[in-house]
Design a protein around this motif. Sequence first.
Motif, short mmCIF file in Angstrom:
data_model
loop_
_atom_site.label_atom_id
_atom_site.label_comp_id
_atom_site.label_asym_id
_atom_site.label_seq_id
_atom_site.Cartn_x
_atom_site.Cartn_y
_atom_site.Cartn_z
N ARG A 1 0.84 -1.21 0.00
CA ARG A 1 0.00 0.00 0.00
C ARG A 1 0.88 1.26 0.00
N GLN A 2 1.92 1.21 0.79
CA GLN A 2 2.83 2.36 0.85
C GLN A 2 3.51 2.58 -0.50
N LEU A 3 3.89 1.50 -1.15
CA LEU A 3 4.49 1.60 -2.47
C LEU A 3 3.48 2.17 -3.48
N LEU A 4 2.21 1.75 -3.39
CA LEU A 4 1.18 2.27 -4.28
C LEU A 4 0.98 3.76 -4.07
N ARG A 5 0.92 4.17 -2.76
CA ARG A 5 0.78 5.61 -2.47
C ARG A 5 1.98 6.39 -3.02
N THR A 6 3.16 5.84 -2.81
CA THR A 6 4.37 6.50 -3.29
C THR A 6 4.34 6.58 -4.81
N GLU B 1 1.64 6.61 -6.73
CA GLU B 1 0.62 7.60 -7.09
C GLU B 1 1.15 9.02 -6.92
N GLU B 2 1.87 9.23 -5.81
CA GLU B 2 2.46 10.55 -5.58
C GLU B 2 3.47 10.89 -6.67
N HIS B 3 4.28 9.88 -7.04
CA HIS B 3 5.27 10.10 -8.10
C HIS B 3 4.58 10.38 -9.43
N GLU B 4 3.49 9.68 -9.71
CA GLU B 4 2.75 9.91 -10.95
C GLU B 4 2.14 11.32 -10.95
N GLN B 5 1.61 11.73 -9.80
CA GLN B 5 1.05 13.08 -9.70
C GLN B 5 2.15 14.13 -9.89
N LEU B 6 3.29 13.90 -9.23
CA LEU B 6 4.41 14.82 -9.39
C LEU B 6 4.90 14.85 -10.84
N LEU B 7 4.95 13.65 -11.46
CA LEU B 7 5.37 13.57 -12.86
C LEU B 7 4.37 14.31 -13.75
N GLN B 8 3.07 14.10 -13.49
CA GLN B 8 2.04 14.79 -14.28
C GLN B 8 2.15 16.31 -14.10
#
Length: 117
Positions: free
Chosen positions: A10-15, A17-24
């Motif tokens: 779950r922590q990896l998924l959140r991380t 998602e955060e990375h994808e948001q930051l990338l976007q």
Amino acid sequence: LQQQAEQTCRQLLRTQEEHEQLLQAAVEQAEGLEQSLRNAEALLAERAAQLRDAQAQLSRNKLLIEELRGENRRFAMALQAAELKQKSMEEKNQLLEEQASALKQLIGKITPASLSG
């Protein structure tokens, strides 16, 4: 271990998602910067064209000024020549007036002498 693995997952998924948001966000920011750069380049090209037009107009104006200066010099020379000619004509006129006056005096002297003779 399974619970720990799930939590890590779950922590990896959140991380992720955060990375994808930051990338976007970074992609959107880069696109915005690219658009700003294109706008700046277009504005720069427009200003450069305006400067070229202004420079061409300035060159034409310089040529026109040189032509006008040459024409002005020719007019000044023509005026000077006309003034000299006018002065010469005035001098000739003065001379003719003096000669006419002398002739009148001579005629005035001759006429009474011829009437009496």
